[in-house]
Design a protein around this motif. Sequence first.
Motif, PDB file in Angstrom:
ATOM      1  N   ARG A 176       3.582   5.598  -7.894  1.00  0.00           N
ATOM      2  CA  ARG A 176       2.440   5.346  -8.459  1.00  0.00           C
ATOM      3  C   ARG A 176       2.196   6.538  -9.330  1.00  0.00           C
ATOM      4  O   ARG A 176       1.202   6.570 -10.296  1.00  0.00           O
ATOM      5  CB  ARG A 176       1.392   5.662  -7.285  1.00  0.00           C
ATOM      6  CG  ARG A 176       1.251   4.514  -6.149  1.00  0.00           C
ATOM      7  CD  ARG A 176       0.159   4.458  -5.302  1.00  0.00           C
ATOM      8  NE  ARG A 176       0.445   3.504  -4.342  1.00  0.00           N
ATOM      9  CZ  ARG A 176      -0.139   2.176  -4.701  1.00  0.00           C
ATOM     10  NH1 ARG A 176      -0.901   2.160  -5.704  1.00  0.00           N
ATOM     11  NH2 ARG A 176      -0.271   1.156  -3.655  1.00  0.00           N
ATOM     12  N   SER A 177       2.868   7.539  -9.555  1.00  0.00           N
ATOM     13  CA  SER A 177       3.157   8.511 -10.547  1.00  0.00           C
ATOM     14  C   SER A 177       3.666   8.366 -11.734  1.00  0.00           C
ATOM     15  O   SER A 177       3.654   9.184 -12.611  1.00  0.00           O
ATOM     16  CB  SER A 177       3.341   9.870  -9.700  1.00  0.00           C
ATOM     17  OG  SER A 177       4.597   9.798  -9.422  1.00  0.00           O
ATOM     18  N   GLY A 178       4.433   6.976 -11.674  1.00  0.00           N
ATOM     19  CA  GLY A 178       5.064   6.696 -12.699  1.00  0.00           C
ATOM     20  C   GLY A 178       6.500   7.058 -12.674  1.00  0.00           C
ATOM     21  O   GLY A 178       7.351   6.588 -13.789  1.00  0.00           O
ATOM     22  N   GLY A 179       7.021   7.712 -11.739  1.00  0.00           N
ATOM     23  CA  GLY A 179       8.660   8.100 -11.581  1.00  0.00           C
ATOM     24  C   GLY A 179       9.218   6.805 -11.081  1.00  0.00           C
ATOM     25  O   GLY A 179       8.912   5.882 -10.592  1.00  0.00           O
ATOM     26  N   GLY A 208       0.930  -1.241   0.006  1.00  0.00           N
ATOM     27  CA  GLY A 208       0.019   0.060   0.149  1.00  0.00           C
ATOM     28  C   GLY A 208       0.862   1.279  -0.055  1.00  0.00           C
ATOM     29  O   GLY A 208       0.225   2.342   0.087  1.00  0.00           O
ATOM     30  N   GLY A 209       2.040   0.974  -0.255  1.00  0.00           N
ATOM     31  CA  GLY A 209       3.012   2.466  -0.167  1.00  0.00           C
ATOM     32  C   GLY A 209       3.015   2.936  -1.478  1.00  0.00           C
ATOM     33  O   GLY A 209       1.888   2.613  -2.537  1.00  0.00           O
ATOM     34  N   ASP A 210       3.887   3.774  -1.840  1.00  0.00           N
ATOM     35  CA  ASP A 210       4.059   4.670  -3.046  1.00  0.00           C
ATOM     36  C   ASP A 210       4.673   3.674  -4.242  1.00  0.00           C
ATOM     37  O   ASP A 210       4.405   3.828  -5.256  1.00  0.00           O
ATOM     38  CB  ASP A 210       5.077   5.969  -2.810  1.00  0.00           C
ATOM     39  CG  ASP A 210       4.932   6.776  -3.944  1.00  0.00           C
ATOM     40  OD1 ASP A 210       3.701   7.088  -4.735  1.00  0.00           O
ATOM     41  OD2 ASP A 210       5.998   6.957  -4.730  1.00  0.00           O
ATOM     42  N   THR A 211       5.660   2.754  -3.807  1.00  0.00           N
ATOM     43  CA  THR A 211       6.011   1.700  -4.904  1.00  0.00           C
ATOM     44  C   THR A 211       5.085   0.776  -5.598  1.00  0.00           C
ATOM     45  O   THR A 211       4.349   0.222  -4.593  1.00  0.00           O
ATOM     46  CB  THR A 211       7.121   1.019  -4.184  1.00  0.00           C
ATOM     47  OG1 THR A 211       8.183   1.967  -3.679  1.00  0.00           O
ATOM     48  CG2 THR A 211       8.043   0.128  -5.246  1.00  0.00           C
ATOM     49  N   VAL A 212       5.051   0.815  -6.677  1.00  0.00           N
ATOM     50  CA  VAL A 212       4.109   0.001  -7.319  1.00  0.00           C
ATOM     51  C   VAL A 212       5.191  -1.398  -8.343  1.00  0.00           C
ATOM     52  O   VAL A 212       4.324  -2.190  -8.775  1.00  0.00           O
ATOM     53  CB  VAL A 212       3.271   0.477  -8.505  1.00  0.00           C
ATOM     54  CG1 VAL A 212       2.198   1.406  -7.716  1.00  0.00           C
ATOM     55  CG2 VAL A 212       3.909   1.279  -9.465  1.00  0.00           C
ATOM     56  N   SER A 213       6.376  -1.067  -8.241  1.00  0.00           N
ATOM     57  CA  SER A 213       7.000  -2.107  -9.189  1.00  0.00           C
ATOM     58  C   SER A 213       8.341  -1.855  -8.649  1.00  0.00           C
ATOM     59  O   SER A 213       8.987  -0.745  -8.406  1.00  0.00           O
ATOM     60  CB  SER A 213       6.973  -1.815 -10.739  1.00  0.00           C
ATOM     61  OG  SER A 213       7.737  -2.605 -11.148  1.00  0.00           O
TER      62      SER A 213
END
Length: 291
Positions: free
Chosen positions: A99-102, A65-70
């Motif tokens: 999550r913002s794609g950065g 559930g944090g900011d990291t998606v990959s």
Amino acid sequence: MTGRSGDWTDFGRAWTAPFPGGVLLAAILSGTIMAGTVMVARAAPDIRLAPHRAAYDLTLATIKGGDTVSASGTMTYAVTDACTAWSTQQELRLQTVSRSGGVTSLVSDYATLESKDGRHLVFRTVQTSDGRPVTRVMGEATTGPSGGEIHYTQPVPHSVKLPAGTLFPMAHTAAIIRAAGSGAPSISPMLFDGTGDDGAQYTYVMLLGWGGPPSSSGFPALAHLPSGRVHVAFYTPSSHDMRPDYAIGMRYFANGVSDQLDMDFGDFTMRGTLRSFSLGSVPPGGDRHRC
């Protein structure tokens, strides 16, 4: 860790143990006391750590559930027998996506020289994010029965006391394997590995079974060795938070090599698979105890 779950320091400390002292540890390793219960002592195994080089592929296992998606990466770890000391080098490379794609590229370069008597450590940790320096920690430390001291030269010169019984990384690895082979369910030594500028950490190591060969390893040099799962949690001494700053699970072999890594960074976990492995050479003459 130092209460900085999720920041770059967690990545830099992802591999050190080959990881936790004093009277309690001696009692645990001798098999006489654990959590207030009397144990049946086993003969302590003869620990022979092996010089080696290992490469791991790191893949995302879970997101919490944090900011990291990959996240993905690689890690190489090399141990060299330097006669009276162990020389280690580790390079950890991670790429994370938010999550913002950065996209962020993280690199940790970690090296130590640890005397085989466990009393002296020279260390260097350099960490970068997208090529920009983030952390640089350098210095040397000594320890003994009555404690020791760390002398940092970077990021700023300063000294920190080490509690009695603090172990350095290779001694920590040997303590884990010795305890597992003796039948102890857990140990809890303090560890100083040189990845942070704030001194030693508490570690709690759960030993989840130790079995004889053969193992399921695809590497013949490992398949014939005893092995077992361990789980290591790291805590900040000054923190009152019962949650660990960082945790790692792995299978340890009797020679100190690890595989099947499970690395918990708080917001996400990663799995490490041993991609390549080779044993290193011993000092001239073929006897690592004579140089």
